[in-house]
Design a protein around this motif. Structure first.
Motif, PDB file in Angstrom:
ATOM      1  N   MET A 105     -66.816 -42.095  30.375  1.00 50.52           N
ATOM      2  CA  MET A 105     -66.798 -42.335  31.791  1.00 50.52           C
ATOM      3  C   MET A 105     -67.313 -43.748  32.019  1.00 50.52           C
ATOM      4  O   MET A 105     -68.135 -44.252  31.271  1.00 50.52           O
ATOM      5  CB  MET A 105     -67.681 -41.295  32.494  1.00 50.52           C
ATOM      6  N   THR A 106     -66.829 -44.374  33.066  1.00 46.28           N
ATOM      7  CA  THR A 106     -67.329 -45.685  33.453  1.00 46.28           C
ATOM      8  C   THR A 106     -68.156 -45.513  34.716  1.00 46.28           C
ATOM      9  O   THR A 106     -67.649 -45.051  35.734  1.00 46.28           O
ATOM     10  CB  THR A 106     -66.158 -46.663  33.700  1.00 46.28           C
ATOM     11  N   ILE A 107     -69.438 -45.848  34.627  1.00 50.72           N
ATOM     12  CA  ILE A 107     -70.355 -45.730  35.754  1.00 50.72           C
ATOM     13  C   ILE A 107     -70.511 -47.113  36.372  1.00 50.72           C
ATOM     14  O   ILE A 107     -70.668 -48.106  35.669  1.00 50.72           O
ATOM     15  CB  ILE A 107     -71.716 -45.175  35.304  1.00 50.72           C
ATOM     16  N   VAL A 108     -70.489 -47.167  37.703  1.00 53.44           N
ATOM     17  CA  VAL A 108     -70.594 -48.438  38.420  1.00 53.44           C
ATOM     18  C   VAL A 108     -71.931 -48.502  39.150  1.00 53.44           C
ATOM     19  O   VAL A 108     -72.316 -47.556  39.840  1.00 53.44           O
ATOM     20  CB  VAL A 108     -69.443 -48.575  39.439  1.00 53.44           C
ATOM     21  N   THR A 109     -72.633 -49.630  38.974  1.00 51.35           N
ATOM     22  CA  THR A 109     -73.905 -49.841  39.656  1.00 51.35           C
ATOM     23  C   THR A 109     -73.856 -51.132  40.469  1.00 51.35           C
ATOM     24  O   THR A 109     -73.061 -52.032  40.179  1.00 51.35           O
ATOM     25  CB  THR A 109     -75.076 -49.925  38.657  1.00 51.35           C
ATOM     26  N   ASP A 110     -74.731 -51.197  41.493  1.00 48.91           N
ATOM     27  CA  ASP A 110     -74.828 -52.424  42.280  1.00 48.91           C
ATOM     28  C   ASP A 110     -75.868 -53.360  41.652  1.00 48.91           C
ATOM     29  O   ASP A 110     -76.413 -53.058  40.589  1.00 48.91           O
ATOM     30  CB  ASP A 110     -75.134 -52.115  43.747  1.00 48.91           C
ATOM     31  N   VAL A 111     -76.169 -54.460  42.330  1.00 46.87           N
ATOM     32  CA  VAL A 111     -77.096 -55.460  41.783  1.00 46.87           C
ATOM     33  C   VAL A 111     -78.516 -54.925  41.630  1.00 46.87           C
ATOM     34  O   VAL A 111     -79.314 -55.490  40.901  1.00 46.87           O
ATOM     35  CB  VAL A 111     -77.108 -56.754  42.630  1.00 46.87           C
ATOM     36  N   HIS A 112     -78.829 -53.820  42.305  1.00 41.05           N
ATOM     37  CA  HIS A 112     -80.153 -53.222  42.230  1.00 41.05           C
ATOM     38  C   HIS A 112     -80.218 -52.074  41.232  1.00 41.05           C
ATOM     39  O   HIS A 112     -81.262 -51.448  41.077  1.00 41.05           O
ATOM     40  CB  HIS A 112     -80.586 -52.722  43.607  1.00 41.05           C
ATOM     41  N   GLY A 113     -79.094 -51.788  40.556  1.00 41.78           N
ATOM     42  CA  GLY A 113     -79.059 -50.712  39.578  1.00 41.78           C
ATOM     43  C   GLY A 113     -78.761 -49.348  40.175  1.00 41.78           C
ATOM     44  O   GLY A 113     -78.803 -48.346  39.470  1.00 41.78           O
ATOM     45  N   ASN A 114     -78.463 -49.294  41.473  1.00 44.82           N
ATOM     46  CA  ASN A 114     -78.104 -48.025  42.113  1.00 44.82           C
ATOM     47  C   ASN A 114     -76.708 -47.590  41.678  1.00 44.82           C
ATOM     48  O   ASN A 114     -75.791 -48.416  41.629  1.00 44.82           O
ATOM     49  CB  ASN A 114     -78.120 -48.169  43.637  1.00 44.82           C
ATOM     50  N   VAL A 115     -76.556 -46.316  41.367  1.00 41.44           N
ATOM     51  CA  VAL A 115     -75.250 -45.789  40.981  1.00 41.44           C
ATOM     52  C   VAL A 115     -74.371 -45.715  42.218  1.00 41.44           C
ATOM     53  O   VAL A 115     -74.725 -45.102  43.224  1.00 41.44           O
ATOM     54  CB  VAL A 115     -75.373 -44.395  40.331  1.00 41.44           C
ATOM     55  N   LEU A 116     -73.203 -46.368  42.157  1.00 43.41           N
ATOM     56  CA  LEU A 116     -72.256 -46.349  43.266  1.00 43.41           C
ATOM     57  C   LEU A 116     -71.161 -45.309  43.069  1.00 43.41           C
ATOM     58  O   LEU A 116     -70.608 -44.801  44.030  1.00 43.41           O
ATOM     59  CB  LEU A 116     -71.610 -47.728  43.434  1.00 43.41           C
ATOM     60  N   GLY A 117     -70.838 -45.038  41.817  1.00 41.61           N
ATOM     61  CA  GLY A 117     -69.784 -44.079  41.528  1.00 41.61           C
ATOM     62  C   GLY A 117     -69.414 -44.109  40.069  1.00 41.61           C
ATOM     63  O   GLY A 117     -70.083 -44.748  39.260  1.00 41.61           O
ATOM     64  N   ALA A 118     -68.334 -43.401  39.766  1.00 43.71           N
ATOM     65  CA  ALA A 118     -67.894 -43.315  38.375  1.00 43.71           C
ATOM     66  C   ALA A 118     -66.389 -43.118  38.329  1.00 43.71           C
ATOM     67  O   ALA A 118     -65.793 -42.571  39.259  1.00 43.71           O
ATOM     68  CB  ALA A 118     -68.598 -42.170  37.669  1.00 43.71           C
TER      69      ALA A 118
END
Length: 72
Positions: free
Chosen positions: A1-14
């Motif tokens: 799976m590819t997990i996407v995070t923002d500049v703060h390391g918060n998970v945005l989605g996958a």
């Protein structure tokens, strides 16, 4: 799976899998993310795609991401 995070390391989605481009019937589509977002290609439990509870899904994504980031 590819997990996407923002500049703060918060998970945005996958996104299921590691390939962010697919071609079907001659049409190519690519998943892309805004500047500053990071993609993390990680192996997850096989049953993660069947989780219906949003909180549980987010928790498990974060757990896999933490394990991935702590692996040398």
């Amino acid at each position: 799976m590819t997990i996407v995070t923002d500049v703060h390391g918060n998970v945005l989605g996958a996104v299921q899998g590691h390939n962010l481009t697919e071609t079907k019937d001659g049409v190519a589509a690519t998943v892309s993310f805004a500047p500053g977002h990071t993609t993390h290609m990680v192996e997850v439990d096989d049953d993660l795609s069947t989780v219906d509870d949003v909180e549980e899904f987010q928790q498990r994504l974060r757990r896999h991401l933490q394990q991935h980031q702590s692996t040398p």
